[in-house]
Scaffold this motif. Structure first.
Motif, PDB file in Angstrom:
ATOM      1  N   THR A 265      35.103 -18.697  64.803  1.00 32.19           N
ATOM      2  CA  THR A 265      35.830 -19.200  65.981  1.00 32.19           C
ATOM      3  C   THR A 265      34.948 -19.480  67.192  1.00 32.19           C
ATOM      4  O   THR A 265      35.348 -20.231  68.076  1.00 32.19           O
ATOM      5  CB  THR A 265      36.895 -18.174  66.449  1.00 32.19           C
ATOM      6  OG1 THR A 265      36.221 -17.042  67.020  1.00 32.19           O
ATOM      7  CG2 THR A 265      37.775 -17.703  65.322  1.00 32.19           C
ATOM      8  N   GLY A 266      33.796 -18.809  67.300  1.00 31.46           N
ATOM      9  CA  GLY A 266      32.962 -18.929  68.504  1.00 31.46           C
ATOM     10  C   GLY A 266      33.380 -17.965  69.603  1.00 31.46           C
ATOM     11  O   GLY A 266      32.745 -17.894  70.658  1.00 31.46           O
ATOM     12  N   ILE A 267      34.451 -17.188  69.359  1.00 33.97           N
ATOM     13  CA  ILE A 267      34.932 -16.243  70.395  1.00 33.97           C
ATOM     14  C   ILE A 267      34.054 -14.981  70.405  1.00 33.97           C
ATOM     15  O   ILE A 267      33.753 -14.417  69.354  1.00 33.97           O
ATOM     16  CB  ILE A 267      36.408 -15.828  70.114  1.00 33.97           C
ATOM     17  CG1 ILE A 267      37.333 -17.053  70.146  1.00 33.97           C
ATOM     18  CG2 ILE A 267      36.880 -14.768  71.121  1.00 33.97           C
ATOM     19  CD1 ILE A 267      38.743 -16.799  69.594  1.00 33.97           C
ATOM     20  N   ARG A 268      33.651 -14.551  71.625  1.00 32.10           N
ATOM     21  CA  ARG A 268      32.885 -13.305  71.761  1.00 32.10           C
ATOM     22  C   ARG A 268      33.680 -12.237  72.505  1.00 32.10           C
ATOM     23  O   ARG A 268      33.496 -11.052  72.315  1.00 32.10           O
ATOM     24  CB  ARG A 268      31.560 -13.554  72.499  1.00 32.10           C
ATOM     25  CG  ARG A 268      30.615 -14.403  71.670  1.00 32.10           C
ATOM     26  CD  ARG A 268      29.270 -14.642  72.315  1.00 32.10           C
ATOM     27  NE  ARG A 268      28.484 -15.515  71.458  1.00 32.10           N
ATOM     28  CZ  ARG A 268      27.769 -15.106  70.421  1.00 32.10           C
ATOM     29  NH1 ARG A 268      27.705 -13.809  70.133  1.00 32.10           N
ATOM     30  NH2 ARG A 268      27.111 -15.965  69.681  1.00 32.10           N
ATOM     31  N   GLN A 269      34.548 -12.686  73.393  1.00 32.57           N
ATOM     32  CA  GLN A 269      35.405 -11.762  74.159  1.00 32.57           C
ATOM     33  C   GLN A 269      36.634 -12.522  74.644  1.00 32.57           C
ATOM     34  O   GLN A 269      36.674 -13.754  74.585  1.00 32.57           O
ATOM     35  CB  GLN A 269      34.643 -11.208  75.361  1.00 32.57           C
ATOM     36  CG  GLN A 269      34.176 -12.316  76.315  1.00 32.57           C
ATOM     37  CD  GLN A 269      33.816 -11.804  77.695  1.00 32.57           C
ATOM     38  OE1 GLN A 269      33.084 -10.833  77.811  1.00 32.57           O
ATOM     39  NE2 GLN A 269      34.339 -12.448  78.725  1.00 32.57           N
ATOM     40  N   ARG A 270      37.626 -11.801  75.115  1.00 32.25           N
ATOM     41  CA  ARG A 270      38.823 -12.380  75.728  1.00 32.25           C
ATOM     42  C   ARG A 270      39.308 -11.364  76.749  1.00 32.25           C
ATOM     43  O   ARG A 270      38.938 -10.187  76.689  1.00 32.25           O
ATOM     44  CB  ARG A 270      39.920 -12.731  74.699  1.00 32.25           C
ATOM     45  CG  ARG A 270      40.700 -11.626  74.093  1.00 32.25           C
ATOM     46  CD  ARG A 270      39.922 -10.779  73.105  1.00 32.25           C
ATOM     47  NE  ARG A 270      39.558 -11.434  71.848  1.00 32.25           N
ATOM     48  CZ  ARG A 270      38.383 -11.278  71.250  1.00 32.25           C
ATOM     49  NH1 ARG A 270      37.443 -10.473  71.770  1.00 32.25           N
ATOM     50  NH2 ARG A 270      38.110 -11.877  70.113  1.00 32.25           N
ATOM     51  N   TYR A 271      40.129 -11.817  77.698  1.00 29.28           N
ATOM     52  CA  TYR A 271      40.686 -10.916  78.717  1.00 29.28           C
ATOM     53  C   TYR A 271      42.115 -10.557  78.344  1.00 29.28           C
ATOM     54  O   TYR A 271      42.868 -11.405  77.872  1.00 29.28           O
ATOM     55  CB  TYR A 271      40.653 -11.584  80.092  1.00 29.28           C
ATOM     56  CG  TYR A 271      39.228 -11.765  80.590  1.00 29.28           C
ATOM     57  CD1 TYR A 271      38.630 -10.780  81.371  1.00 29.28           C
ATOM     58  CD2 TYR A 271      38.493 -12.892  80.251  1.00 29.28           C
ATOM     59  CE1 TYR A 271      37.321 -10.926  81.812  1.00 29.28           C
ATOM     60  CE2 TYR A 271      37.186 -13.045  80.685  1.00 29.28           C
ATOM     61  CZ  TYR A 271      36.597 -12.053  81.463  1.00 29.28           C
ATOM     62  OH  TYR A 271      35.306 -12.199  81.884  1.00 29.28           O
ATOM     63  N   ILE A 272      42.454  -9.280  78.537  1.00 31.03           N
ATOM     64  CA  ILE A 272      43.812  -8.801  78.263  1.00 31.03           C
ATOM     65  C   ILE A 272      44.406  -8.346  79.602  1.00 31.03           C
ATOM     66  O   ILE A 272      43.771  -7.557  80.326  1.00 31.03           O
ATOM     67  CB  ILE A 272      43.790  -7.607  77.265  1.00 31.03           C
ATOM     68  CG1 ILE A 272      43.019  -7.983  75.971  1.00 31.03           C
ATOM     69  CG2 ILE A 272      45.207  -7.117  76.963  1.00 31.03           C
ATOM     70  CD1 ILE A 272      43.629  -9.074  75.116  1.00 31.03           C
ATOM     71  N   ALA A 273      45.598  -8.844  79.922  1.00 35.32           N
ATOM     72  CA  ALA A 273      46.226  -8.509  81.206  1.00 35.32           C
ATOM     73  C   ALA A 273      46.464  -7.000  81.316  1.00 35.32           C
ATOM     74  O   ALA A 273      46.817  -6.352  80.330  1.00 35.32           O
ATOM     75  CB  ALA A 273      47.560  -9.252  81.333  1.00 35.32           C
TER      76      ALA A 273
END
Ligand code: UT7
Length: 306
Positions: free
Chosen positions: A21-29
């Motif tokens: 996917t290329g995803i390394r991180q994401r933000y969670i509310a």
């Protein structure tokens, strides 16, 4: 939330997520954050950057599939948070294509003379729709918000005009079960969880994305080479790169933020725009191509001069 943090949640690895996917991180509310609070923060930033105040705005269009409540529209809640008691506000629901639909709608309100200045927001808290035991979906999405302000201005009808030059929207409900939420007020009376047949979505993505982009090029009379920046929906790096390659758009003109935000649905395009404006890549007068594709399926593209 980093990929390695997911290794304690489901059977996955940082390597798999990055490679596929290329995803390394994401933000969670955070617990005290909602789609309305994220949307409000993005709206305030956009207003500050435009040098405007809520009193200057006459319409708010919020793209979201994760409203604070089934009703009223979260846009109205944001309107109230901004201290706005004039004008109008409504939500648009086109999942990941929501911002493209909302921006197109706002542009038409301005062209129709119904609104002068429109705040267009994409805000989502997809973390609240995820099945945190399903590794095929929970690693892909994140929360966030982004916003822009559109203002009426006379153009001359040429591609040198600023603002939206062409837009193309599409949908086809026969693809519903490939990407949907298995709940809702009128069916299960619950919120439900996101379900996706990832491979099936992937199979359609590049063709659908490039079709609407080619349509928007034809409407505006623009060639891929004329584009300064391609700001696509950030679902998967492989989809973005394959689309750019098929269209003949140079790699260095593609804005990629999926590595840091994951897929934030309707927030992904305005978040990516915001990153490229803040780091100085997007400048006044640049020709920008936006695109998105997602649940429905819905898909669409916009050509605009910043
Ligand atoms: O924004 C809305 C639009 N959404 C999209 O554009 C998403 C489109 N789809 C995709 O991006 C990709 O299809 C995914 C990233 C969702 C999946 O990538 P893929 O290369 O299509 O993988 P796959 O679904 O074919 O799965 C390959 C393998 C499977 O194992 P088997 O059956 O080959 O043994 C999966 O079970 O990878 C497995 N897998 C995982 N392994 C580790 C699925 N998820 C994970 C995971 N960690 N998180």
């Amino acid at each position: 939330m980093t990929n390695s943090e997911f290794e304690h949640v489901v059977d996955t690895t940082d390597e798999w997520i990055v490679q596929r996917t290329g995803i390394r991180q994401r933000y969670i509310a955070g617990e005290d954050e909602t789609t309305a609070s994220l949307g409000e923060a993005a709206a305030r930033k956009a207003l500050a950057s435009a040098g405007l105040d809520p009193s200057d705005i006459d319409l708010i269009v919020l793209a979201t599939s994760t409203p604070n409540n089934t009703f009223p529209a979260t846009a109205v809640e944001i309107q109230n948070r901004l201290g706005m008691h004039h004008g109008a506000a409504f939500d648009m629901q086109a999942v990941c294509s929501g911002f493209i639909y909302a921006l197109t709608t706002a542009d038409l309100y301005i062209r129709g003379g119904v609104a002068q200045r429109v705040l267009v927001i994409g805000a989502e808290t997809f973390s609240r729709l995820l099945d945190w035991e399903d590794r095929t979906t929970c690693v892909l999405f994140g929360d966030g918000a982004g916003a822009v302000v559109l203002e009426a201005a006379e153009g001359v009808g040429l591609t040198s005009d600023t603002g939206i030059l062409a837009a193309k929207l599409r949908s086809d409900g026969c693809h519903k079960t490939k990407l949907y939420v298995d709940g809702g007020p009128s069916t299960t009376k619950t919120v439900g969880h996101l379900r996706m047949q990832g491979r099936e979505v992937f199979k359609h993505a590049v063709g659908m994305i490039t079709d609407v982009i080619e349509d928007s090029f034809a409407i505006a009379g623009i060639k891929p080479d004329d584009i300064d920046w391609f700001v696509p929906h950030q679902a998967n790096r492989r989809i973005i790169e394959a689309s750019a390659k098929k269209l003949g758009i140079a790699e260095e003109k593609v804005v990629i933020t999926v590595d840091r935000h994951g897929n934030t649905s309707a927030a992904s395009v305005p978040l990516a725009l915001s990153v490229a404006v803040e780091d100085g890549r997007i400048k006044k007068g640049d020709l920008i191509l936006l695109e998105a594709m997602g649940g429905g399926f819905t898909w669409g593209a916009i050509l605009l001069r910043w």
